[in-house]
Write a protein that holds these residues in place. Structure first.
Motif, PDB file in Angstrom:
ATOM      1  N   ILE A  30       0.836  -1.194   0.000  1.00 18.68           N
ATOM      2  CA  ILE A  30       0.000   0.000   0.000  1.00 18.68           C
ATOM      3  C   ILE A  30       0.876   1.251   0.000  1.00 18.68           C
ATOM      4  O   ILE A  30       0.564   2.249  -0.664  1.00 18.68           O
ATOM      5  CB  ILE A  30      -0.935  -0.005   1.217  1.00 18.68           C
ATOM      6  N   SER A  31       1.992   1.202   0.739  1.00 21.77           N
ATOM      7  CA  SER A  31       2.902   2.344   0.757  1.00 21.77           C
ATOM      8  C   SER A  31       3.437   2.642  -0.640  1.00 21.77           C
ATOM      9  O   SER A  31       3.538   3.813  -1.052  1.00 21.77           O
ATOM     10  CB  SER A  31       4.061   2.060   1.722  1.00 21.77           C
ATOM     11  N   ASP A  32       3.758   1.590  -1.411  1.00 20.23           N
ATOM     12  CA  ASP A  32       4.224   1.790  -2.787  1.00 20.23           C
ATOM     13  C   ASP A  32       3.148   2.443  -3.641  1.00 20.23           C
ATOM     14  O   ASP A  32       3.424   3.330  -4.456  1.00 20.23           O
ATOM     15  CB  ASP A  32       4.638   0.451  -3.402  1.00 20.23           C
ATOM     16  N   LEU A  33       1.895   1.977  -3.447  1.00 21.33           N
ATOM     17  CA  LEU A  33       0.790   2.560  -4.204  1.00 21.33           C
ATOM     18  C   LEU A  33       0.618   4.036  -3.858  1.00 21.33           C
ATOM     19  O   LEU A  33       0.464   4.874  -4.759  1.00 21.33           O
ATOM     20  CB  LEU A  33      -0.501   1.795  -3.901  1.00 21.33           C
ATOM     21  N   LYS A  34       0.654   4.373  -2.564  1.00 20.30           N
ATOM     22  CA  LYS A  34       0.495   5.765  -2.147  1.00 20.30           C
ATOM     23  C   LYS A  34       1.612   6.633  -2.729  1.00 20.30           C
ATOM     24  O   LYS A  34       1.372   7.767  -3.152  1.00 20.30           O
ATOM     25  CB  LYS A  34       0.469   5.851  -0.625  1.00 20.30           C
ATOM     26  N   ARG A  35       2.813   6.083  -2.757  1.00 21.02           N
ATOM     27  CA  ARG A  35       3.943   6.855  -3.320  1.00 21.02           C
ATOM     28  C   ARG A  35       3.708   7.128  -4.813  1.00 21.02           C
ATOM     29  O   ARG A  35       3.991   8.227  -5.308  1.00 21.02           O
ATOM     30  CB  ARG A  35       5.250   6.083  -3.102  1.00 21.02           C
ATOM     31  N   GLY A  42      -1.505  11.621  10.348  1.00 16.56           N
ATOM     32  CA  GLY A  42      -0.888  10.642   9.463  1.00 16.56           C
ATOM     33  C   GLY A  42       0.348  10.013  10.073  1.00 16.56           C
ATOM     34  O   GLY A  42       0.588   8.811   9.939  1.00 16.56           O
ATOM     35  N   ALA A  43       1.160  10.831  10.750  1.00 21.69           N
ATOM     36  CA  ALA A  43       2.367  10.301  11.389  1.00 21.69           C
ATOM     37  C   ALA A  43       2.015   9.299  12.480  1.00 21.69           C
ATOM     38  O   ALA A  43       2.672   8.260  12.629  1.00 21.69           O
ATOM     39  CB  ALA A  43       3.194  11.449  11.970  1.00 21.69           C
ATOM     40  N   GLU A  44       0.944   9.578  13.253  1.00 19.58           N
ATOM     41  CA  GLU A  44       0.517   8.654  14.308  1.00 19.58           C
ATOM     42  C   GLU A  44       0.019   7.339  13.705  1.00 19.58           C
ATOM     43  O   GLU A  44       0.332   6.249  14.199  1.00 19.58           O
ATOM     44  CB  GLU A  44      -0.590   9.294  15.155  1.00 19.58           C
ATOM     45  N   GLN A  49       8.150  11.356   2.710  1.00 20.96           N
ATOM     46  CA  GLN A  49       7.427  10.380   3.520  1.00 20.96           C
ATOM     47  C   GLN A  49       6.258  11.032   4.257  1.00 20.96           C
ATOM     48  O   GLN A  49       5.199  10.428   4.433  1.00 20.96           O
ATOM     49  CB  GLN A  49       8.377   9.718   4.530  1.00 20.96           C
ATOM     50  N   GLU A  50       6.435  12.286   4.671  1.00 19.20           N
ATOM     51  CA  GLU A  50       5.355  12.997   5.350  1.00 19.20           C
ATOM     52  C   GLU A  50       4.130  13.130   4.468  1.00 19.20           C
ATOM     53  O   GLU A  50       2.986  13.030   4.930  1.00 19.20           O
ATOM     54  CB  GLU A  50       5.848  14.384   5.793  1.00 19.20           C
ATOM     55  N   ASP A  51       4.354  13.345   3.168  1.00 20.53           N
ATOM     56  CA  ASP A  51       3.234  13.442   2.224  1.00 20.53           C
ATOM     57  C   ASP A  51       2.523  12.105   2.087  1.00 20.53           C
ATOM     58  O   ASP A  51       1.295  12.045   1.975  1.00 20.53           O
ATOM     59  CB  ASP A  51       3.745  13.921   0.859  1.00 20.53           C
ATOM     60  N   ILE A  52       3.301  11.026   2.078  1.00 18.18           N
ATOM     61  CA  ILE A  52       2.714   9.679   1.964  1.00 18.18           C
ATOM     62  C   ILE A  52       1.888   9.361   3.201  1.00 18.18           C
ATOM     63  O   ILE A  52       0.782   8.795   3.105  1.00 18.18           O
ATOM     64  CB  ILE A  52       3.819   8.623   1.769  1.00 18.18           C
ATOM     65  N   ASP A  53       2.382   9.729   4.369  1.00 17.11           N
ATOM     66  CA  ASP A  53       1.670   9.440   5.623  1.00 17.11           C
ATOM     67  C   ASP A  53       0.435  10.306   5.805  1.00 17.11           C
ATOM     68  O   ASP A  53      -0.445   9.970   6.614  1.00 17.11           O
ATOM     69  CB  ASP A  53       2.599   9.639   6.817  1.00 17.11           C
TER      70      ASP A  53
END
Length: 441
Positions: free
Chosen positions: A27-32, A78-80, A41-45
């Motif tokens: 999912i992280s790859d998809l969000k990126r 998002g960070a949490e 990374q902050e934008d992704i989170d």
């Protein structure tokens, strides 16, 4: 490549966008890949993707086409959430049984293979039944055929007539009437019906019905026959057949407490991974191998002085045992009001899924869903997603309150959040797949 659909809802505007990603990516790859231009990374989170109202952890892998809902969180929230994902992944990887990613891949492959076997077997049965029905409806071939007609079943009285391919019910009736030497049998005064599997006759067949294989055994009935065939009856409706997971045999008993009752939160043992649990009330009784984790929520079975007999609701450690409420003046457990999430044990999670499966498998629900899909064949777009969500809520609003959640969109989100830790369970994952199948996701 796997096609992923993401629904966006922002400032009263709704739209849908498709993305292509390699199978097995996270999912992280998809969000990126969704960020344009690329971000940090902050934008992704800062946003999350939800499936059926629940957040999908960033570390989960994508193996098949899915539809997600985009939800903006902001940098702080998002960070949490990202930290929660990492903790969940770390807890999972510490579980015995090897590498977590390999275990998840193996679980999904096993469930997918079982689902394919079920679907293949069901398709084979349906194909065989369809061939049998087609054969029974096939008109008689050229040449002579014998039609056996039961006149009086109780007396075992039958008559047979010879007809050629292309003959009709009226032809059989005329031949039967011709065999009656008294001339009392009139073709307008009786009907012919197919004999059922248990000898019971069905409705009278119209006179102009062309004979087929299923008409080689008929029965006379007193109901006059319509002269003309009516419109062919619609084929029987087909509905998906769900197969809920078999429950684990070692499930603990359901909680005794209800939402709002008093429970206990473990606050001690932060530096030791939890607090000591013993098998009996006395502090000299044997110590159990595991500790009750800090942050765990338990329900009270009994309290004797400073000793609590508990049953675990959330967290890790022994399912039940005796613990100290405090030691040397230091508090180990604090009272708290139990929430629906606290009481959402694995057993209750499986029970809710089974109730949802029954509701979504209901024929009236499936007819409504089929009508909705007929209006939106692509099963995409904001209008379709919104209407399917409303339709699903017609079932969820009945089921969720039984488990302490509100029967609305807020309750659905709360429920999906409570399911988070349970998605590591094979049975929960399987039932989730059955629900997605019933909702045609």
């Amino acid at each position: 490549m796997v096609h992923i659909t993401v629904n966006f809802d922002c400032d009263q505007q709704r739209w849908t966008h498709g993305f292509e990603i390699e199978g097995g990516r996270t999912i992280s790859d998809l969000k990126r890949s969704m960020l344009n231009p690329p971000g940090e990374q902050e934008d992704i989170d800062s946003f999350e993707l939800r499936l059926l109202g629940r957040r999908v952890p960033d570390f989960e892998k994508i193996e098949q086409p899915l539809t997600f809902d985009f939800v903006y969180l902001g940098p702080e929230v998002g960070a949490e959430r990202a930290k929660e994902d990492q903790r969940s992944r770390n807890d999972w990887e510490r579980r015995p049984g090897g590498d977590a990613v390999a275990a998840e891949a193996s679980r999904r492959q096993r469930l997918a293979e079982e689902q394919r076997r079920r679907e293949t077997a069901e398709a084979a049965r349906e194909a065989e039944a369809s061939r049998s029905r087609e054969a029974a409806r096939k008109p008689l071939a050229d040449g002579e055929h014998e039609v056996v007609v039961t006149i009086d079943r109780s007396l075992g009285l039958t008559a047979s007539v010879r007809v050629c391919g292309g003959a009709t019910i009226l032809d059989v009736k005329e031949k039967l009437a011709a065999q009656d030497s008294t001339g009392a049998l009139k073709v307008t005064e009786f009907g012919l019906a197919v004999v059922g599997s248990e000898g019971q006759a069905e409705a009278a067949l119209p006179d102009d019905t062309v004979l087929c294989q299923s008409h080689l055994r008929l029965r006379t009935i007193d109901t006059p026959t319509p002269a003309k065939a009516f419109a062919v009856a619609a084929p029987p409706e087909k509905f998906p057949t769900p197969h809920p997971a078999t429950r684990p045999k070692d499930l603990p008993p359901p909680p005794r407490s209800s939402v709002g009752d008093s429970g206990w939160l473990v606050v001690g043992g932060v530096d030791k991974g939890g607090i000591i649990v013993r098998s009996g009330r006395a502090t000299s009784s044997p110590q159990l191998p595991e500790r009750l984790s800090t942050g765990a929520v338990v329900e009270q079975l009994a309290v004797e002085g400073e000793r609590l007999n508990y049953r675990k609701l959330t967290g890790t450690g022994p399912e039940t045992g005796w613990v100290s409420l405090s030691i040397s003046g230091k508090t180990l457990l604090e009272r708290r009001r139990l929430t629906a999430e606290d009481l959402f044990t694995l057993g209750r999670a499986l029970s809710m899924q089974e109730d949802l499966i029954r509701g979504f498998a209901n024929h009236d629900f499936q007819r409504a869903l089929a009508k909705l899909i007929a209006e939106h064949p692509s099963k995409s777009g904001a209008a379709f997603v919104s209407k399917r969500r409303e339709l699903a809520l017609s079932v969820q609003s009945e089921v969720l309150p039984r488990y302490g959640f509100e029967g609305n969109d807020s309750g659905v989100s709360q429920m999906m959040s409570a399911f988070g830790p349970r998605h590591q369970c094979d049975e929960v994952g399987w039932n989730q797949g059955q629900i997605q199948m019933l909702l045609q996701m």
